[in-house]
Design a protein around this motif. Structure first.
Motif, PDB file in Angstrom:
ATOM      1  N   LEU A  92       7.391   5.906   1.942  1.00  0.00           N
ATOM      2  CA  LEU A  92       7.155   5.059   3.117  1.00  0.00           C
ATOM      3  C   LEU A  92       7.650   3.636   2.862  1.00  0.00           C
ATOM      4  CD1 LEU A  92       5.817   4.771   5.932  1.00  0.00           C
ATOM      5  CD2 LEU A  92       3.714   4.177   4.735  1.00  0.00           C
ATOM      6  N   TRP A  93       7.342   3.095   1.684  1.00  0.00           N
ATOM      7  CA  TRP A  93       7.780   1.747   1.333  1.00  0.00           C
ATOM      8  C   TRP A  93       9.302   1.654   1.283  1.00  0.00           C
ATOM      9  CZ3 TRP A  93      10.295   0.138  -3.236  1.00  0.00           C
ATOM     10  CH2 TRP A  93      10.459  -1.244  -3.351  1.00  0.00           C
TER      11      TRP A  93
ATOM     12  N   SER B 134       4.172   9.700  -1.537  1.00  0.00           N
ATOM     13  CA  SER B 134       4.272   9.481  -0.089  1.00  0.00           C
ATOM     14  C   SER B 134       4.276   7.982   0.239  1.00  0.00           C
ATOM     15  CB  SER B 134       3.140  10.191   0.650  1.00  0.00           C
ATOM     16  OG  SER B 134       1.879   9.711   0.216  1.00  0.00           O
ATOM     17  N   SER B 135       3.481   7.204  -0.495  1.00  0.00           N
ATOM     18  CA  SER B 135       3.458   5.751  -0.274  1.00  0.00           C
ATOM     19  C   SER B 135       4.774   5.122  -0.697  1.00  0.00           C
ATOM     20  CB  SER B 135       2.303   5.114  -1.050  1.00  0.00           C
ATOM     21  OG  SER B 135       1.077   5.587  -0.573  1.00  0.00           O
TER      22      SER B 135
ATOM     23  N   ARG C 198      10.766   1.614   4.606  1.00  0.00           N
ATOM     24  CA  ARG C 198      10.462   0.334   5.258  1.00  0.00           C
ATOM     25  C   ARG C 198      11.380  -0.787   4.790  1.00  0.00           C
ATOM     26  NH1 ARG C 198       5.915  -1.689   7.874  1.00  0.00           N
ATOM     27  NH2 ARG C 198       5.661  -3.925   7.649  1.00  0.00           N
TER      28      ARG C 198
ATOM     29  N   TRP D 230       5.416  -5.150  -0.658  1.00  0.00           N
ATOM     30  CA  TRP D 230       5.049  -4.604   0.655  1.00  0.00           C
ATOM     31  C   TRP D 230       5.232  -5.629   1.768  1.00  0.00           C
ATOM     32  CZ3 TRP D 230       4.367  -0.017   2.776  1.00  0.00           C
ATOM     33  CH2 TRP D 230       4.079   1.080   1.958  1.00  0.00           C
TER      34      TRP D 230
ATOM     35  N   LEU E 249       2.937   3.802  -7.208  1.00  0.00           N
ATOM     36  CA  LEU E 249       2.481   4.308  -5.910  1.00  0.00           C
ATOM     37  C   LEU E 249       2.491   5.827  -5.891  1.00  0.00           C
ATOM     38  CD1 LEU E 249       4.466   1.995  -3.449  1.00  0.00           C
ATOM     39  CD2 LEU E 249       2.138   1.686  -4.272  1.00  0.00           C
ATOM     40  N   LYS E 250       1.678   6.390  -5.002  1.00  0.00           N
ATOM     41  CA  LYS E 250       1.773   7.826  -4.751  1.00  0.00           C
ATOM     42  C   LYS E 250       3.155   8.079  -4.145  1.00  0.00           C
ATOM     43  CE  LYS E 250      -1.722   7.916  -2.013  1.00  0.00           C
ATOM     44  NZ  LYS E 250      -2.715   8.366  -1.038  1.00  0.00           N
TER      45      LYS E 250
END
Length: 90
Positions: A57-58, A53-54, A61, A22, A50-51
């Protein structure tokens, strides 16, 4: 890589690996040096831990982020993290 690889890490190592993944300034090369996992293997661990959605997002990113890939980094960047990132307890 299979989920088995993430299960072979201790809980503390898995937590640190996810934290490093992260972090903006920590390149995948540093993660590989510490844990022996390539970028695709780190992606697989993140996907499994991770879920959804997480994870999405990662991935958004880190995809193409120059600080996560040593080859894309400026040669002026000589460290993997900010000097104030880790606070030492006295």
């Amino acid at each position: 890589m299979t989920i088995q690889t993430s299960k072979s890490l201790s809980e503390a190592d898995l937590s640190r690996l996810i934290e490093m993944a992260w972090e903006d300034r920590t390149p995948f090369d540093a993660i590989e040096q510490n844990f022996g996992l390539s970028e695709p293997q780190v992606i697989a661990v993140m996907r499994s831990e991770l879920k959804r959605s997480s994870f999405n997002l990662w991935r958004k990113r880190v995809t193409g982020r120059s600080t996560k890939h040593v080859a894309l980094r400026s040669k002026l960047v000589t460290r993997a993290y900010c000097t104030t990132q880790y606070k030492h307890k006295s």
